[in-house]
Design an enzyme around this catalytic site. Structure first.
Site, mmCIF file in Angstrom:
data_model
loop_
_atom_site.group_PDB
_atom_site.id
_atom_site.type_symbol
_atom_site.label_atom_id
_atom_site.label_comp_id
_atom_site.label_asym_id
_atom_site.label_seq_id
_atom_site.Cartn_x
_atom_site.Cartn_y
_atom_site.Cartn_z
ATOM 1 N N SER A 12 0.804 -1.214 0.000
ATOM 2 C CA SER A 12 0.000 0.000 0.000
ATOM 3 C C SER A 12 0.841 1.271 0.000
ATOM 4 O O SER A 12 0.330 2.358 -0.275
ATOM 5 C CB SER A 12 -0.952 0.011 1.198
ATOM 6 O OG SER A 12 -0.224 -0.057 2.412
ATOM 7 N N ASN B 147 6.994 -8.517 2.647
ATOM 8 C CA ASN B 147 7.411 -7.158 2.958
ATOM 9 C C ASN B 147 6.535 -6.475 4.001
ATOM 10 O O ASN B 147 6.954 -5.504 4.628
ATOM 11 C CB ASN B 147 7.420 -6.327 1.663
ATOM 12 C CG ASN B 147 7.569 -4.850 1.939
ATOM 13 O OD1 ASN B 147 8.620 -4.383 2.371
ATOM 14 N ND2 ASN B 147 6.497 -4.094 1.731
ATOM 15 N N VAL C 128 15.126 3.761 4.264
ATOM 16 C CA VAL C 128 14.395 3.864 3.006
ATOM 17 C C VAL C 128 13.202 4.785 3.253
ATOM 18 O O VAL C 128 12.582 4.723 4.318
ATOM 19 C CB VAL C 128 13.895 2.489 2.514
ATOM 20 C CG1 VAL C 128 13.119 2.638 1.206
ATOM 21 C CG2 VAL C 128 15.060 1.530 2.324
ATOM 22 N N TYR D 44 10.225 -4.591 17.936
ATOM 23 C CA TYR D 44 10.458 -4.594 16.488
ATOM 24 C C TYR D 44 11.759 -5.309 16.144
ATOM 25 O O TYR D 44 11.799 -6.136 15.225
ATOM 26 C CB TYR D 44 10.493 -3.151 15.967
ATOM 27 C CG TYR D 44 10.722 -3.056 14.482
ATOM 28 C CD1 TYR D 44 9.695 -3.311 13.576
ATOM 29 C CD2 TYR D 44 11.969 -2.707 13.972
ATOM 30 C CE1 TYR D 44 9.906 -3.226 12.209
ATOM 31 C CE2 TYR D 44 12.199 -2.614 12.618
ATOM 32 C CZ TYR D 44 11.160 -2.878 11.736
ATOM 33 O OH TYR D 44 11.384 -2.791 10.383
ATOM 34 N N LYS E 123 12.560 -8.764 13.758
ATOM 35 C CA LYS E 123 13.464 -8.805 12.609
ATOM 36 C C LYS E 123 14.592 -9.813 12.822
ATOM 37 O O LYS E 123 15.001 -10.511 11.894
ATOM 38 C CB LYS E 123 14.019 -7.411 12.316
ATOM 39 C CG LYS E 123 12.964 -6.456 11.782
ATOM 40 C CD LYS E 123 12.284 -7.002 10.534
ATOM 41 C CE LYS E 123 11.221 -6.102 9.975
ATOM 42 N NZ LYS E 123 10.550 -6.649 8.785
ATOM 43 N N ARG F 97 4.397 -21.293 4.274
ATOM 44 C CA ARG F 97 3.815 -22.632 4.410
ATOM 45 C C ARG F 97 2.711 -22.868 3.385
ATOM 46 O O ARG F 97 2.687 -23.902 2.700
ATOM 47 C CB ARG F 97 3.264 -22.809 5.824
ATOM 48 C CG ARG F 97 2.698 -24.203 6.107
ATOM 49 C CD ARG F 97 1.974 -24.225 7.436
ATOM 50 N NE ARG F 97 0.800 -23.358 7.416
ATOM 51 C CZ ARG F 97 0.329 -22.720 8.493
ATOM 52 N NH1 ARG F 97 0.923 -22.835 9.662
ATOM 53 N NH2 ARG F 97 -0.754 -21.953 8.384
ATOM 54 N N ILE G 167 8.124 0.658 0.304
ATOM 55 C CA ILE G 167 8.881 -0.406 -0.340
ATOM 56 C C ILE G 167 7.985 -1.325 -1.158
ATOM 57 O O ILE G 167 8.285 -1.646 -2.314
ATOM 58 C CB ILE G 167 9.659 -1.214 0.726
ATOM 59 C CG1 ILE G 167 10.822 -0.384 1.272
ATOM 60 C CG2 ILE G 167 10.159 -2.534 0.160
ATOM 61 C CD1 ILE G 167 11.510 -1.004 2.477
#
Length: 289
Positions: free
Chosen positions: A14, A85, A182, A149, A153, A118, A17
């Site tokens: 949306s 993502n 980014v 967070y 990751k 999966r 990236i």
């Protein structure tokens, strides 16, 4: 027999990236499926680039299963690229994060990609495709107020590393895009809870500096990042690739710099010296219930 058109599924499309990467794959001739929880921000992808858009909530098994059914029918059972993502930010002191907040963060950043891998594995194996993840330098560097967070990751980095080994017999590659700064809209804007023991006037500047870390560090344009990542999906044989401003530097920082120096640098960078001093003095005298 005509050559099969390659296919790509991009989650979190949306904005930022995901939005830019969907466009890049479409320009390269892929049939692209861009998904997110909201359709409206993706309308341009459909209208301008002919990208197929649909709703997908990676935290919902039912939603993922519906996506699998649609993709299986629409692609005849082939998926060349799965780019996990979709991401959820959480920039708070560890002891202020509620069950709801850390559960949501793990659902989107870790469990969602695990579900998609999966469920969509048969399509990826049929295509001898590539599975990719948006990792982060936060999974490697202990940035303050990033416990939740960063741990998601770090988890996805290790998941990708092990998945890469397991998918070798099936001819499916796995890449982990360890991402620096980014241009995107992932900043956490929620205030500290009123009851937080961190809630002193001096914390406000430090919290803003941390939450706007990417914005303040010459972030890479999303379309530039997207070109590099699309190249990685098509050509890279590496597990970890480093994309975004300072990604390589921060990704290897703790390999060459002693941790105590890194910690000192982070306290200095985010102007936490006075905050730590005030809190240390305050709670050496006060009893916490």
């Amino acid at each position: 027999m005509p050559e099969r058109q390659k296919t790509a599924l991009i989650t979190g499309a949306s904005s930022g990236i995901g939005f830019a990467t969907a466009i890049e794959f479409a320009k390269r001739g892929y049939k692209v499926y861009a998904v997110a929880r909201r359709l409206e921000p993706m309308q341009e992808l459909k209208d301008k680039y002919g990208i197929t858009i649909f709703k997908l909530d990676v935290s919902s098994l039912d939603s993922v299963k519906e996506a699998k059914k649609f993709l299986t029918e629409d692609t005849s059972g082939y998926l060349d690229v799965l780019f996990n993502n979709a991401g959820q930010s959480c920039t708070f002191p560890a002891i202020d994060v509620t069950d709801e907040w850390f559960t949501q963060c793990f659902e989107v950043n870790v469990f969602g990609p695990m579900r998609l891998v999966r469920e969509l594995a048969p399509l990826l194996i049929n295509a001898k495709g590539v599975i990719g993840f948006t990792g982060s330098v936060s999974g490697l560097v202990p940035f303050p107020f990033s416990c939740t967070y960063s741990s998601t990751k770090a988890a996805i980095h290790q998941y990708a590393a092990t998945l890469r080994l397991e998918m070798k017999p099936f001819g499916v590659r796995v890449i982990n895009v360890i991402t620096g700064a980014v241009k995107s809209d992932i900043e956490d804007k929620r205030p500290l809870p009123a009851t937080s023991i961190w809630k002193i006037p001096e914390i406000e500047e430090a919290l803003v500096l941390r939450r706007q870390m990417a914005k303040r560090n010459n972030p890479m344009e999303a379309d530039v990042y997207a070109k590099k990542v699309a190249d990685d999906f098509e050509y890279s044989s590496a597990l970890n690739v480093y994309r975004g401003t300072k990604a390589s530097y921060l990704g290897h920082l703790l390999e060459w710099c002693p941790r105590f120096i890194v910690e000192w640098g982070l306290i200095r960078q985010f102007k936490l010296g006075d905050v730590y001093r005030i809190l240390s003095e305050k709670y050496s005298k006060e009893h916490i219930d």
